[in-house]
Scaffold this active site. Structure first.
Site, PDB file in Angstrom:
ATOM      1  N   CYS A   1       0.805  -1.213   0.000  1.00  0.00           N
ATOM      2  CA  CYS A   1       0.000   0.000   0.000  1.00  0.00           C
ATOM      3  C   CYS A   1       0.840   1.265   0.000  1.00  0.00           C
ATOM      4  O   CYS A   1       0.364   2.325  -0.343  1.00  0.00           O
ATOM      5  CB  CYS A   1      -0.934   0.002   1.196  1.00  0.00           C
TER       6      CYS A   1
ATOM      7  N   LYS B   1      -2.198  -6.461   0.499  1.00  0.00           N
ATOM      8  CA  LYS B   1      -3.282  -5.500   0.686  1.00  0.00           C
ATOM      9  C   LYS B   1      -3.779  -5.532   2.122  1.00  0.00           C
ATOM     10  O   LYS B   1      -4.974  -5.652   2.392  1.00  0.00           O
ATOM     11  CB  LYS B   1      -4.425  -5.821  -0.276  1.00  0.00           C
TER      12      LYS B   1
ATOM     13  N   ILE C   1      -7.254  -5.027   7.011  1.00  0.00           N
ATOM     14  CA  ILE C   1      -7.346  -4.963   5.552  1.00  0.00           C
ATOM     15  C   ILE C   1      -7.130  -3.526   5.085  1.00  0.00           C
ATOM     16  O   ILE C   1      -7.413  -2.578   5.813  1.00  0.00           O
ATOM     17  CB  ILE C   1      -8.709  -5.497   5.031  1.00  0.00           C
ATOM     18  N   CYS C   2      -6.600  -3.394   3.873  1.00  0.00           N
ATOM     19  CA  CYS C   2      -6.301  -2.068   3.334  1.00  0.00           C
ATOM     20  C   CYS C   2      -7.587  -1.434   2.813  1.00  0.00           C
ATOM     21  O   CYS C   2      -8.196  -1.914   1.866  1.00  0.00           O
ATOM     22  CB  CYS C   2      -5.267  -2.174   2.217  1.00  0.00           C
ATOM     23  N   LEU C   3      -8.007  -0.366   3.475  1.00  0.00           N
ATOM     24  CA  LEU C   3      -9.243   0.329   3.081  1.00  0.00           C
ATOM     25  C   LEU C   3      -8.940   1.703   2.513  1.00  0.00           C
ATOM     26  O   LEU C   3      -9.839   2.438   2.106  1.00  0.00           O
ATOM     27  CB  LEU C   3     -10.149   0.504   4.310  1.00  0.00           C
TER      28      LEU C   3
END
Lengths: 427, 176
Positions: free
Chosen positions: A266, B111, B118-120
């Protein structure tokens, strides 16, 4: 031997040397004892002579005061390493370090971490290493997630707690400054919440997801915009970098969620960017504490163009953070006293100049009009001839929202709702 | 919002919006907010069941309603994959959204942040920020977790990272 990708010490030869160095360290030959007074004496054994030279050069009035300060650092990423490192070498008296993680091998490349410390909490590892570097610094480490209710209480408590020595300093809290080096919006909002409630000045820092730009921001509750006053800077930064399209593009074009792009981790990380931001942060923390120079309200850093924008943000009178609104009210109440002080200061500076005429002759009859009507400068009123096109929005109106609340403030039992959900869950 | 897929969109419009801006430290106001959260969750679960699209279980794990646990599942190639689901309500809620955790998947996908969060960031946080305080837990599941599962589970399964429980050897360690 296992090593983190990108670790600088991978080659076998260097590794041998490292082992050698480490063994001398462990033998305890290099650890110095505590220093009682910071002296300016220039001898090899004095770690502070260069710092104390700041006094001789007239930059800082009293560097030794640094030993009276307490700083709380909230961290969850690499900026921490550089910061705590520099702060420790600066000879501070008390540091709180906050973090949530235990170290992973990958952290060796960008955190303040040795290989044998993998598995320790990052803060414990930092305390171990830092007290080796400077035993004069009193370190306290906390490892807890501050976004949870329990973690937040402990966090507030650690900020409130006073050192017996520093009790009389007239501070709201037990620390002089809070430095935030966290890597997510939630944690920043939590630090913001705590500092607004405690009326504690703090400096926020951040590096963008692509690791090529960053910022620091001085937040004084009530006087300046708090972190919740303005929409997340992250969004503005993304827009600046042309990434807004990417951000919303993924969502907007995703007719089928399965087509969502999936491109690695990310966020990126670049130790040099973190180093620059950490340096800026600590430099400004020192300026703030030792009262030299000016601390920018906001300082950005775009490494691709070497662009350093600065700006100032007023607090938002409609901020959703109620503690922020309280601080704003207090700040406004103190306004007359502040104005009087500012006026006195300006007059004091202006008066000596008037004594000697600047020019003896005035061939062209040039006259300078007096525009030093200070009250006009200090008040928020618009100059003559200007009007506001839109009504002032300073009075917050939450009518719609409040109306809904009263309608919905029903007396259905919470347990009844819980039972309903449980029944659904069970079926 | 116009371009979300139609089923997510229609589901979203049927989840009641919340109105009370209160977090876990706000006492009585938080209780009112909790009631709204329950209402929204009940409506969403009921709707999922009636549409034959039931995909999660969630309930408060403590009396204050600050921690929630349960499970969620996703069907891929006609097989169902179950995951434990948990999250805390942050002190700054509802200004910030809950960070949804799938602890069993920790370390299995990029992710995801440390601890199975979790990647939000990209697909959900901007929506939450714009709709605070009207979005609640049900919205976070609908717009945050559901798309994440739809995007990640097929990849995790196809790459062999996640195995169906029937395929796991009985002696194998569980992935927690």
């Amino acid at each position: 031997m296992l090593c983190a990708p990108g670790c600088l010490f991978c080659s076998a030869k260097i590794e041998e040397h490292i082992v050698q160095v480490m063994s001398t360290v462990k033998a305890g030959t290099s650890r110095r004892s505590k220093v009682k007074d910071m002296s300016a004496e220039v001898v090899d054994s004095n770690p502070y002579s260069r710092l104390m030279a700041l006094q001789r050069m007239g930059i800082v009035e009293n560097y030794e005061k640094i030993r009276d300060f307490s700083v709380s650092i909230v961290v969850s990423k690499g900026v921490q390493s550089a910061i705590t490192d520099i702060l420790t070498k600066g000879g501070r008296s008390r540091l709180h370090i906050w973090d949530v993680d235990t170290g992973l091998l990958g952290n060796v490349s960008h955190h303040f971490f040795h290989r044998e410390q993998v598995g320790m909490t990052k803060t414990d590892a930092a305390v171990q290493t830092l007290s080796d570097i400077n035993p004069d610094v009193i370190l306290e480490s906390y490892s807890l997630n501050i976004t949870t209710v329990k973690g937040f209480e402990v966090f507030m408590e650690s900020l409130r707690r006073r050192n017996s020595k520093n009790d009389g300093n007239g501070r709201n809290t037990g620390v002089d400054l809070v430095l935030s080096c966290v890597d997510n919006y939630e944690a920043r909002m939590v630090v913001n919440q705590a500092c607004n409630e405690l009326n504690q000045t703090w400096i926020e820092s951040g590096v963008s997801e692509d690791a090529v730009s960053g910022h620091i921001q001085l937040l004084i509750p009530g006087e300046r915009a708090c972190f919740a006053c303005a929409p997340p800077l992250v969004e503005a930064e993304l827009a600046l970098r042309g990434l807004r399209h990417y951000v919303f593009g993924v969502v907007a074009s995703g007719v089928d969620e399965r087509t969502l792009k999936r491109e690695g981790v990310c966020a990126a990380s670049l130790p040099t960017t973190m180093g620059v931001i950490a340096g800026l942060l600590v430099q400004n923390a020192l300026k703030f504490l030792l009262k030299f120079g000016e601390v920018s309200p906001y300082l950005g850093y775009n490494s691709l163009k070497d662009y350093f924008p600065t700006m100032e943000m007023k607090p938002n009178p409609q901020c959703v953070n109620s503690a922020c609104l309280e601080r704003q009210k207090e700040y406004l109440l103190e306004k007359p006293a502040r104005d009087a002080l500012a006026k006195a200061k300006i007059e004091a500076e202006a008066s000596p100049k008037n004594e000697i005429p600047l020019h003896t002759d005035n061939e062209w009859h040039i006259s300078v009009l007096d525009d030093s009507d200070i009250s006009a400068l200090l008040s928020d009123e618009l100059p003559k001839g200007l009007t506001r096109e839109l009504p002032c929005a300073d009075e917050h109106q939450e009518a719609a929202m409040l109306g809904d609340t009263s309608v919905l403030a029903d007396d259905t039992d919470l347990e009844e709702l819980q039972r309903q959900l449980d029944a659904l869950n069970a079926s | 919002m116009e371009e979300w897929d139609s089923s997510t969109k229609s589901a979203l419009t049927q989840i009641p919006l919340l109105s009370i801006r209160a977090g876990p430290r706000d006492g009585a106001a938080w209780t009112q907010r909790l009631k709204e959260e329950y209402r929204a969750l009940i409506a969403y679960t009921t709707m999922n069941k009636s549409n034959d699209n039931d995909w999660f279980r969630i309930s408060a794990a403590n009396p204050d309603g600050t921690r929630w646990t349960g499970s969620c599942w996703y069907v891929h190639n006609l097989r169902r994959y179950d995951f434990l689901l948990q999250f805390d309500i942050p002190v700054t809620y509802p200004a910030t959204s809950p960070e949804i955790e799938l602890p069993q998947l920790d370390g299995k996908t990029h992710k995801m942040y440390r601890g199975g969060k979790i990647c939000l960031t990209v697909h959900f946080k901007p929506l939450w920020a714009k709709n605070s305080p009207r979005f609640g837990i049900a919205h976070a599941l609908c717009l945050g977790l559901a798309p994440w599962l739809a995007a990640e589970v097929p990849i995790l399964v196809d790459s062999g990272m996640v195995k169906h429980k029937d395929e796991e050897a009985p002696s194998a360690e569980s992935c927690a």
